[in-house]
Every structure is written in C-alpha cells, then in structure tokens.
Design a protein around this motif. Structure first.
Motif, short mmCIF file in Angstrom:
data_model
loop_
_atom_site.label_atom_id
_atom_site.label_comp_id
_atom_site.label_asym_id
_atom_site.label_seq_id
_atom_site.Cartn_x
_atom_site.Cartn_y
_atom_site.Cartn_z
N GLU A 75 0.83 -1.32 0.06
CA GLU A 75 -0.03 0.06 0.11
C GLU A 75 0.95 1.39 0.04
OE1 GLU A 75 -0.12 -2.59 2.10
OE2 GLU A 75 -0.42 -1.91 4.20
N PHE A 86 -3.06 -6.16 -13.39
CA PHE A 86 -2.45 -7.59 -12.86
C PHE A 86 -2.75 -8.38 -14.38
CE2 PHE A 86 -2.58 -8.69 -8.35
CZ PHE A 86 -2.37 -7.29 -7.87
N VAL A 90 -8.22 -9.79 -9.94
CA VAL A 90 -8.66 -10.83 -8.77
C VAL A 90 -10.03 -10.32 -8.86
CG1 VAL A 90 -8.55 -11.44 -6.45
CG2 VAL A 90 -6.50 -10.73 -7.79
N GLY A 94 -18.75 -9.53 -3.10
CA GLY A 94 -19.24 -8.71 -1.82
C GLY A 94 -18.54 -7.40 -1.65
N ALA A 107 -7.51 6.30 0.42
CA ALA A 107 -6.30 5.56 1.21
C ALA A 107 -5.30 6.27 0.66
CB ALA A 107 -6.36 4.41 1.19
N GLU B 380 -5.24 -14.38 0.48
CA GLU B 380 -4.24 -13.60 0.41
C GLU B 380 -3.98 -12.95 -0.98
OE1 GLU B 380 -2.08 -13.05 2.76
OE2 GLU B 380 -3.26 -14.08 4.08
N THR B 381 -4.49 -13.53 -2.01
CA THR B 381 -4.55 -12.99 -3.28
C THR B 381 -5.53 -11.71 -3.33
OG1 THR B 381 -4.25 -15.14 -4.25
CG2 THR B 381 -4.77 -13.15 -5.73
N SER B 382 -6.50 -11.76 -3.03
CA SER B 382 -7.66 -10.74 -2.67
C SER B 382 -6.89 -9.55 -1.83
CB SER B 382 -8.76 -11.11 -2.15
OG SER B 382 -9.27 -12.08 -2.79
N PHE B 384 -3.89 -8.92 -1.30
CA PHE B 384 -2.66 -8.38 -2.14
C PHE B 384 -3.32 -7.34 -3.10
CE2 PHE B 384 0.04 -8.39 -5.75
CZ PHE B 384 1.05 -7.31 -5.28
N TYR B 385 -4.09 -7.79 -3.97
CA TYR B 385 -5.11 -6.87 -4.85
C TYR B 385 -5.28 -5.60 -4.22
CZ TYR B 385 -7.78 -6.02 -9.00
OH TYR B 385 -8.32 -5.49 -9.94
N LEU B 386 -6.12 -5.65 -2.85
CA LEU B 386 -6.43 -4.59 -2.46
C LEU B 386 -5.41 -3.63 -1.85
CD1 LEU B 386 -9.41 -5.79 -0.06
CD2 LEU B 386 -9.57 -4.67 -2.12
N ARG B 387 -4.26 -4.34 -1.45
CA ARG B 387 -3.23 -3.51 -0.88
C ARG B 387 -2.56 -3.01 -2.10
NH1 ARG B 387 0.16 -7.01 3.03
NH2 ARG B 387 1.10 -4.92 3.69
N VAL B 391 -4.66 0.25 -0.34
CA VAL B 391 -5.53 0.49 0.93
C VAL B 391 -4.71 -0.60 1.88
CG1 VAL B 391 -7.81 -0.66 1.93
CG2 VAL B 391 -7.60 -0.16 -0.53
N PRO B 392 -4.60 0.20 2.93
CA PRO B 392 -3.48 -0.42 4.12
C PRO B 392 -4.32 -1.97 4.53
CG PRO B 392 -4.24 1.74 4.82
CD PRO B 392 -5.14 1.50 3.57
N GLU B 393 -3.48 -2.54 4.91
CA GLU B 393 -3.69 -3.86 5.17
C GLU B 393 -4.92 -4.18 6.45
OE1 GLU B 393 -0.41 -6.62 6.74
OE2 GLU B 393 -1.72 -8.11 6.88
N GLU B 395 -7.46 -2.28 7.04
CA GLU B 395 -8.52 -1.92 6.48
C GLU B 395 -8.90 -2.89 5.34
OE1 GLU B 395 -8.36 2.15 5.12
OE2 GLU B 395 -10.25 1.95 4.34
N ILE B 399 -12.36 -5.20 5.07
CA ILE B 399 -13.16 -5.12 3.72
C ILE B 399 -13.50 -6.33 3.25
CG2 ILE B 399 -12.97 -4.63 1.46
CD1 ILE B 399 -11.59 -1.93 1.74
N LEU B 400 -12.45 -7.48 3.29
CA LEU B 400 -12.72 -8.81 3.07
C LEU B 400 -13.76 -9.60 3.98
CD1 LEU B 400 -9.13 -9.68 1.39
CD2 LEU B 400 -11.13 -9.16 0.36
N ALA B 403 -17.07 -8.32 3.33
CA ALA B 403 -17.40 -9.06 1.93
C ALA B 403 -17.93 -10.42 2.12
CB ALA B 403 -16.29 -8.76 0.94
N ASP B 406 -21.34 -10.68 3.60
CA ASP B 406 -22.48 -9.90 2.88
C ASP B 406 -23.55 -10.99 2.36
OD1 ASP B 406 -22.79 -7.03 2.75
OD2 ASP B 406 -23.18 -7.40 0.73
#
Ligand SMILES: Nc1ncnc2c1ncn2[C@@H]1O[C@H](COP(=O)(O)OP(=O)(O)OP(=O)(O)O)[C@@H](O)[C@H]1O
Ligand SMILES: [Mg+2]
Lengths: 251, 434
Positions: A75, A86, A90, A94, A107, B380-382, B384-387, B391-393, B395, B399-400, B403, B406
C-alpha cells in the motif's frame, strides 16, 4: 523514475531463483516494453515491484523516484505512485467496484497527506473515466471483477489506473484476451495518461498492443534476465522471428 | 466411555425436574387452554429430559451453563447501541426481561395489534390458543428442544402480536440488560393473518442468561420479516428458538446478527404446510476470544414448490468457536422443493474453530436441494490486490471480512436494515484493528 539494479529474486518456499540479475531503468515520461517467453519471469518482476509476499529478494535494489521501495508495504508503494495492472485481475465478491476504488483513492490520498475526495466529486470522476473506457455504471456497481469477462477485467484495471493516476504504471499482459475494439480502448486509456511525469512498463507478448502504444524502449527477458534491449523494431523482430536465437544465446 | 442409556435418561429427567423446580410457576390468571399448555409443557419436559452434553444434538455445544442453577454473571454494557436507531419503528423496551412502558413507544401506533403475553394467555383468543406451545410441541419431533419447552412452561413476559394488514413500519423488541445476574425468559407469539405483512426487529442482550422462544404463524399469502441483533456483550449466554409455520404463498425471512457472547444457541425450526411458500433464515456471527456460537436449523418441506434458504456466516478469531447444524427434510409428496443451505466460516487465526453438520433427508423424487460448508482464512490474493491499490492491510482485511459476510446480510430485504447491520459489523471490525 524506476531503477532496477541487479535484481535477484527467489521463491520463498522453494528457494528457487526466478530473477537472476535484472537491470532496468525507466526514465520519467518513457514507455518501456518487456517481452519474453512464458515463464521467463515477467510477472514475477511485476509482483516483486508491487510488493507481493512469497518472493525473496536475494540481491539488488529497486527505487522509485529515487526512493528505495523494497522495504515498503504494497500500500505504501501504491501511495508512492506505483501501479500494477494484473495479468489476472482478482475477483472480490461482496465488494462493490465503486466502493473499492473510492476506498483505494482516499487511502492513497490520506497516506500522501492530501484531502480525501468527497462522494459527489468521486462519482463525477469515475463516471467520466468509465465512459472513456466504455464501462457501464452497472459494471461499476457490481462486485470487483466478479463475473466480468476477461476483457472487462482488463478494462477495469485501466479504469483503476486512470482514477488513481500513478506515476509508474506496470501493465502485465493487459492486452491478452482483448478484442480489437477493447484493445483500442485500453491503448487510448494508456495514451491519455502519457505525460512527461509518468512512466510505463508494459509487459506483452504481442506487437499488436505496441502498434497503439509506441514504446520508447523494448527489452527481452529470458530466464530471469534482460538479454536484449532495443528500440520498437526489436519487438517487430521478435514478432517475425520468435525468441529462438535469444533463448539459445542464454543457454 | 458410553453412559448406559437408562442412566442418561434418568439424569436428564432429574435435571428437568430441577429446572422446573427452580422456575416459579407462572402467576397471573390463565385461561383453561393456557393452563393446559403450561401443564403439557411441564410433563413433556420431564419426559424428554433436560439437554445433556451427551445428546447427539448437543455434541458441539455444551448445554450445561444454559441449564445451570446459577445463570452466571455478565457485565452489562451501557454503550451497546441499538443498531436500528436510525430506522423509523415502534419500540417496546424490556429491561432484564421486564416490560418498561415508560421507555417504550405507544404500541397502539404499531399498525399491528400488540398485547402483553399474560393478557393473551388469560383470555380466550383462538389464534393464540392455536399457537402458544403448539408450534413448539410440533417442533419436538424428531429432535427434542427442551429449552424451548422449558420456555413454554415458565416464561411470563413477552408480547403477542397479531397482524391483520400491512404494517407501515417495523416493531422492535429492545432487550436492555442492567442486572449482572439476570436470568431472563421471554416468549413471543406472532400471528399474521392471510395477506398481512410485518417486520419484527429484536436487539440487545436481554440478561446475563436469556431464554427466548418465538412462535410465528404465517398464514396464506402473508409476509414476515425478522431481523435481530443479539447485542455485543461478551459474557452473556443465550438460547433462542424460532418456530415458524408457513401457509401457502407466504414468505418468512429471518436474519440474526451475533456479535460477541460467551454462548449462543440459536435454533430455528421452520415448517412449510402450504404450497409455493418461501422461507429464508440467515445469520452473521462475529466472535473474538471467549465466544461459542451455534446455529441449529431444521426446515421441513411438507408442501409443493416451496423454497428454503439457509445462509450462515461466521467470522472467528482468538479461539472463537462456531457451530452449524442444519437440516432440510423433504417429506414424501413435497415435490419441486428448492432447498439451499450454506454455512461458512472465516477463521482469522489457527486457534479458532468451526464445526458444521449439514444434513439433507429427502423423500420426494423431484426436488432440488444443495448444501455446502466451508472453513477458510482471508484470501491472500484478494488481500494483495486491495493493498496494491493503496488500501492499508488492516482496512483491506476488514473489507474482505465484510465482503465474506455480505451474502448473509443480503438476505435482509430492506436496504436500510441491511445497511444498519453492515455498519454495526464495520464498527465491530474497526474496534479490533491492531
Ligand atoms: N508462486 C510460485 N510458485 C511456483 N512457481 C512459481 C511461482 N511464481 C512463479 N513461478 C515460476 O517462476 C517462473 C516465472 O514465472 P512468471 O509468472 O514470472 O513468468 P512470466 O514471464 O510472467 O510468464 P507468462 O508469459 O506465461 O505470463 C515460472 O517457471 C513459474 O512457474
Ligand atoms: Mg506473466
């Protein structure tokens, strides 16, 4: 902009070396392309740049705008202006695409000490960018990449790039799986972002993309090393002759 | 070591006697039918016995603290806000199980008829007579549910709701807990006449120990929405039971949010008696540390073309334990049944644990039933994608988690209520960020 020096990378789990001394320097405002056979380490390089777990840098350095980034969290690298499109975007069921992008943008802005973007401002921004990439508002509301076609996923990557406005864009096979029209949309998206302060590293197998995004420099990666560097004509040569001779020169 | 069957039965009976002896006989006037219902519950309880940890149905959850003489101490939380605060509704407040009229809205405004349970049990109200203890008794086969029977025998407080039309806004039963040692019994009766519609909300811990039982009769073409939050107290214990009977073309949707709590056993027993009805039960449980949460669901299809869905999600950390026992029973002739069941847990560390026992029992040939259960960690893949997008870890993990939950939250039909639940969970996650 991006300086990669003698980069050696091994898989953490197997201690298997993948990158074996990559040297690469992308100047501000330039577009560099990397081509190379399957399994030569192109995606590994992109992941290591973005800070993915599971890889160990055994030697070498990477800096972005003069700052060493290898110690940074993913980040932090993003906030510093690095973006990876990518090879396989991914799916995150949700989480709505829109909420995801706004969270990411704010962020990054927060990390840089910039004010957050308000909801209406963001809506305006994303609508405008999405329209350019022919992304429907229905797609924006859907969960991130979930159920998107291959081409939609790639366009969604470019949308994220357009909204986040990074200074160093790494595109890993963003052209694969795209039809002719989508390819043009993506290329236009990239070209619209080209400016003196922004650099691109475009990983691709095909000349097709490079017809639209003319690179300044082309590198060939074989077995974890850059084995040849040249101008746009190098890509044309690979297109007609394949990697045969280049691979042999390594072996 | 196996306990001899006879000895176990005797131990269960003795325990049942103790339970009945400990609870005072319900005071107040009872109509003949209500007195009979109470008496029947007492004798049924003695016959079935108290729940025992050796019972198959209590394999993953020990009932001991739910039936112990001492309800245990639980520190009340004054800061346990009502998740439904932003929703226009009629609220009836109970403090440690006692109705607090001065803290409540005027029930006359609710758009449905609401009466204290005691009043209904004292009168000759035929819908109540057909409901009180009746669904509970029917729900004892094939598995006994003694805590609900105990509730029929002893619960005095609670409300009886009669919906004859479309209620304009939800009714909330708000359960405030103040006395650290309160042992609370509540009983809720809900009757929806043909075509009626209502939303019932419940929130709060209610007491140190809470035994609640709700019987719902949804007549032909009626719609019942139920959303509840069990508060976020850490030490409280709860055993809840929902019994519902659905008429033709009726709808029931029940959602439960459980945050924290030492022990929770939520049972839902649904029965389709008319064709073309829909019943969804869903839940999110979020637990940290000393948390044991058990969803036990039994759906009986005894009519054609009915749809049932069970969607249960649990997020467990620091040694929290989740349990799911879910069964779909399709009786002979219940053709074109559509049954779906999913139970999933997200284990945030290796100490946490999830036990699932999904079951299908099908005696009709033209049905569609599926069930699935999974247990996993944050992808972990999701992550990493967000980060990689900045997006800080911490947070990104939140989010996951949201999700993941949900799919269950989406079972709440009303968007404002679903958002209220989402916000409550997001706050819970945020408080736990390192
Ligand atoms: N996590 C991993 N586990 C095992 N092997 C891996 C892993 N990541 C990369 N590799 C191996 O490292 C080598 C380089 O892979 P990489 O994905 O970087 O190649 P690539 O150049 O991007 O190939 P392609 O053109 O097919 O996308 C391959 O041999 C691959 O199998
Ligand atoms: Mg690759």
């Amino acid at each position: 902009m991006l300086e990669i020096r003698n980069l050696h990378v091994a898989l953490e789990e197997e201690a298997k070396p993948i990158l074996k001394g990559v040297d690469l320097s992308v100047e501000a405002g330039k577009v560099h392309a990397i081509m190379g056979p399957n399994g030569s380490g192109k995606s590994t390089l992109s992941y290591v740049l973005a800070g993915r777990d599971g890889y160990e840098v055994t030697e070498g350095s990477v800096s972005l705008g003069g700052e060493d980034i290898l110690e940074l969290e993913p980040e932090e690298r993003a906030a510093a202006g690095l973006f990876l499109a990518f090879q396989y975007p991914v799916e995150i069921p949700g989480v709505s695409n829109m909420v995801f992008l706004r969270t990411a943008l704010n962020a990054q802005r927060k990390a840089r000490g910039e004010p957050e973007v308000s909801a209406p401002e963001f809506l305006k921004l994303i609508r405008e960018k999405a329209a350019e990439l022919n992304i429907s508002s229905e797609m924006l509301k859907r969960p991130v990449n979930t159920g998107f076609s291959g081409g939609e996923k790639k366009r969604n990557e470019i949308l994220q790039m357009a909204v986040l406005e990074p200074r160093m864009c790494v595109l890993d096979e963003t052209d694969s799986g795209l039809d002719v029209d989508a390819m043009k949309l993506v290329a236009n998206g990239v070209n619209a972002l080209r400016d003196a302060g922004r650099s691109f590293l475009v990983i691709t197998h095909y000349q097709r993309l490079l017809d639209h995004i003319t690179p300044d420099v082309v590198h060939i990666m074989v077995d974890g090393r850059i084995v040849e560097t040249g101008g746009p004509d190098l890509a044309l040569r690979v297109e007609t002759e394949g990697y045969g001779d280049l691979v042999k020169s390594v072996a | 070591m196996a306990v001899p069957r006879k000895a176990l039965a005797e131990a269960k009976r003795l325990e049942a006697e103790t339970l009945l002896a400990a609870a005072p006989l319900p005071a107040g006037a009872h109509a003949g039918w209500a007195r009979d219902a109470r008496a029947s519950a007492r004798s049924r309880l003695l016959e079935m016995g108290a729940p025992h940890r050796r019972d198959e149905y209590w394999k993953y959850t020990s009932p001991e603290s739910l039936i112990a003489k001492d309800p245990g101490e639980a520190a009340p939380r004054a800061d346990d806000a009502d998740p439904f605060d932003g929703i226009g509704r009629t609220t009836l407040v109970f403090v440690d199980g006692v109705f607090a009229p001065d803290m409540s809205d005027d029930p006359a405004e609710a758009g449905v008829e609401i009466q204290p349970l005691a009043e209904v049990l004292a009168a000759d109200i035929h819908w109540a007579r057909d409901l009180f203890g009746v669904l509970e008794a029917a729900g004892q086969d094939p598995v006994s549910r003694p805590l609900a029977t105990l509730n029929t025998a002893v619960a005095e407080a609670g409300v009886a709701i009669h919906a004859t039309g479309k209620a304009g806004r939800p009714v909330e039963l708000r359960y405030i807990h103040r006395d650290p040692g309160s042992d609370v019994f509540l009983r809720t009766l809900v009757r929806l006449e043909p075509g009626a519609e209502m939303t019932l909300l419940e929130s709060g811990a209610a007491g140190a120990r809470f035994n609640t039982c709700m019987e719902v009769s949804v007549a032909d073409g009626a719609t019942f929405h139920h959303v509840r939050s069990q508060g976020r107290e850490h030490e409280r214990r709860a055993a809840t039971a929902l019994f519902a009977r659905l008429g033709a073309e009726s709808t029931l949707k029940s959602f439960t949010l459980t945050a924290n709590g030492k022990l929770t056993r939520n049972e839902a027993v649904l029965e389709f008696t008319g064709d073309d009805a829909v019943a969804h039960v869903a839940g999110c449980a979020i637990g940290d540390g000393d948390f044991h949460h058990d969803d036990t669901v039994f759906v009986t299809h005894d009519a054609e073309r009915c749809e049932s869905r069970q969607v249960f999600k649990k997020v467990l950390r620091n040694g929290a334990v989740g349990v799911f026992q879910g069964k779909i029973l399709v009786k002979p002739g219940a053709q074109k049944t559509d049954g779906y069941q999913i139970s999933q847990s997200l284990l945030l560390d290796e100490k946490s644990q999830f036990n699932a026992k999904p079951e299908l029992e099908i005696y009709a040939d033209d049905v569609q039933c599926s069930h699935g259960s999974t247990s996993g960690s944050v992808d972990e893949t999701s992550l990493f994608y967000l980060r990689s997008r900045g997006v800080p870890e911490a947070e990104a993990r939140d989010i996951l988690v949201l999700a993941f939950l949900d799919e269950a939250v989406q079972e709440i039909e009303d968007d404002a209520l679903a958002d209220a639940v989402r916000a409550y969970v997001a706050d819970w996650m945020e408080r736990r960020r390192g």
